[in-house]
Design a protein around this motif. Structure first.
Motif, short mmCIF file in Angstrom:
data_model
loop_
_atom_site.label_atom_id
_atom_site.label_comp_id
_atom_site.label_asym_id
_atom_site.label_seq_id
_atom_site.Cartn_x
_atom_site.Cartn_y
_atom_site.Cartn_z
N GLU A 223 32.07 -21.19 4.07
CA GLU A 223 31.84 -19.83 4.52
C GLU A 223 33.00 -18.95 4.08
O GLU A 223 34.12 -19.43 3.92
N ASP A 224 32.74 -17.68 3.91
CA ASP A 224 33.76 -16.69 3.55
C ASP A 224 34.41 -16.96 2.20
O ASP A 224 35.59 -16.72 2.01
N TRP A 225 33.66 -17.50 1.24
CA TRP A 225 34.23 -17.66 -0.09
C TRP A 225 34.03 -16.36 -0.84
O TRP A 225 33.11 -15.59 -0.60
N VAL A 226 34.92 -16.08 -1.75
CA VAL A 226 34.90 -14.82 -2.49
C VAL A 226 34.36 -15.10 -3.89
O VAL A 226 34.96 -15.86 -4.65
N PRO A 227 33.23 -14.49 -4.26
CA PRO A 227 32.70 -14.70 -5.61
C PRO A 227 33.58 -14.01 -6.64
O PRO A 227 34.26 -13.03 -6.35
N GLY B 106 26.91 -11.23 -7.27
CA GLY B 106 25.72 -12.06 -7.40
C GLY B 106 25.99 -13.50 -7.79
O GLY B 106 25.07 -14.25 -8.06
N GLN B 107 27.25 -13.90 -7.85
CA GLN B 107 27.57 -15.28 -8.23
C GLN B 107 27.21 -16.24 -7.09
O GLN B 107 27.51 -15.97 -5.94
N LYS C 219 29.97 -20.91 -9.22
CA LYS C 219 31.42 -20.93 -9.02
C LYS C 219 31.95 -22.35 -9.16
O LYS C 219 33.01 -22.58 -9.75
N THR C 220 31.21 -23.34 -8.65
CA THR C 220 31.63 -24.73 -8.76
C THR C 220 31.68 -25.16 -10.22
O THR C 220 32.64 -25.80 -10.66
N ARG C 221 30.66 -24.81 -10.99
CA ARG C 221 30.64 -25.15 -12.41
C ARG C 221 31.79 -24.48 -13.15
O ARG C 221 32.43 -25.07 -14.01
N ALA C 222 32.04 -23.21 -12.83
CA ALA C 222 33.13 -22.49 -13.48
C ALA C 222 34.46 -23.16 -13.16
O ALA C 222 35.32 -23.31 -14.03
N ALA D 237 37.84 -17.24 -16.12
CA ALA D 237 37.30 -18.55 -15.72
C ALA D 237 35.79 -18.52 -15.69
O ALA D 237 35.14 -19.47 -16.05
N THR D 238 35.23 -17.41 -15.27
CA THR D 238 33.78 -17.30 -15.20
C THR D 238 33.37 -15.96 -15.75
O THR D 238 34.12 -14.99 -15.71
N GLU D 239 32.17 -15.94 -16.27
CA GLU D 239 31.64 -14.70 -16.80
C GLU D 239 30.36 -14.37 -16.07
O GLU D 239 29.58 -15.25 -15.74
N PRO D 240 30.14 -13.11 -15.78
CA PRO D 240 28.93 -12.75 -15.06
C PRO D 240 27.68 -13.08 -15.86
O PRO D 240 27.72 -13.10 -17.09
N PRO D 241 26.56 -13.38 -15.16
CA PRO D 241 25.33 -13.68 -15.88
C PRO D 241 24.89 -12.46 -16.68
O PRO D 241 25.03 -11.34 -16.25
#
Length: 160
Positions: free
Chosen positions: A106-110, A114-115, A120-123, A143-147
């Protein structure tokens, strides 16, 4: 009510008393030869043993030390150790009824709007692979790119 005594009808005062053991000294210990081999192995593998790791003295069961050695040799490239580890894992999951666990965060920050947690786990996994594979990689790379971004779409490499 019959007051007869004799075979099968001992007098009341000499009958077994409820809650009192017939052998007040307790059961004699089992001799080593009466134990099953599996019991002896179980006893042996659960004995705590001292060892040194990183210059510090530690204690662990012999089973833990054996597994630690198997993992280390498998990581060094020993195929037989890796095979034994996989067989042990399969056997343990069958016999113990082990199931995968789900964690609710809970309370994780994307990282972007819309992530999902899976993205986030894959990234995060990709980020750790990059760090392990090439430590000289730029630290400022995303680290991650938006869809929907050009580099995340499968057709991006064809268009360039």
């Amino acid at each position: 009510m019959s007051k007869k005594s004799g075979r099968g009808n001992p007098p009341k005062h000499s009958r077994f008393k409820k809650g009192v053991s017939g052998n007040p000294k307790g059961r004699p210990p089992k001799s080593r030869k009466d134990q099953l081999v599996i019991d002896i192995i179980s006893e042996f593998r659960n004995i705590l043993t001292a060892y040194r790791e990183g210059g510090r003295a530690k204690r662990a069961s012999r089973l833990e030390l054996m597994l630690k050695k198997l993992v280390n040799s498998a990581l060094e490239g020993d195929a037989r150790s890796a095979e034994v580890l996989f067989k042990l894992r399969a056997k343990a999951s069958k016999s113990s009824g082990a199931k995968s666990q789900k964690f609710i965060v809970e309370d994780w920050v994307p990282d972007f709007e819309g992530q999902t947690g899976e993205q986030k786990t894959r990234a995060h996994a990709r980020e750790n692979e990059i760090d392990l594979a090439d430590p000289g990689e730029e630290a400022g790379s995303p680290a991650t790119e938006p869809p929907g971004s050009p580099s995340s779409s499968p057709n991006a490499s064809r268009e360039e």
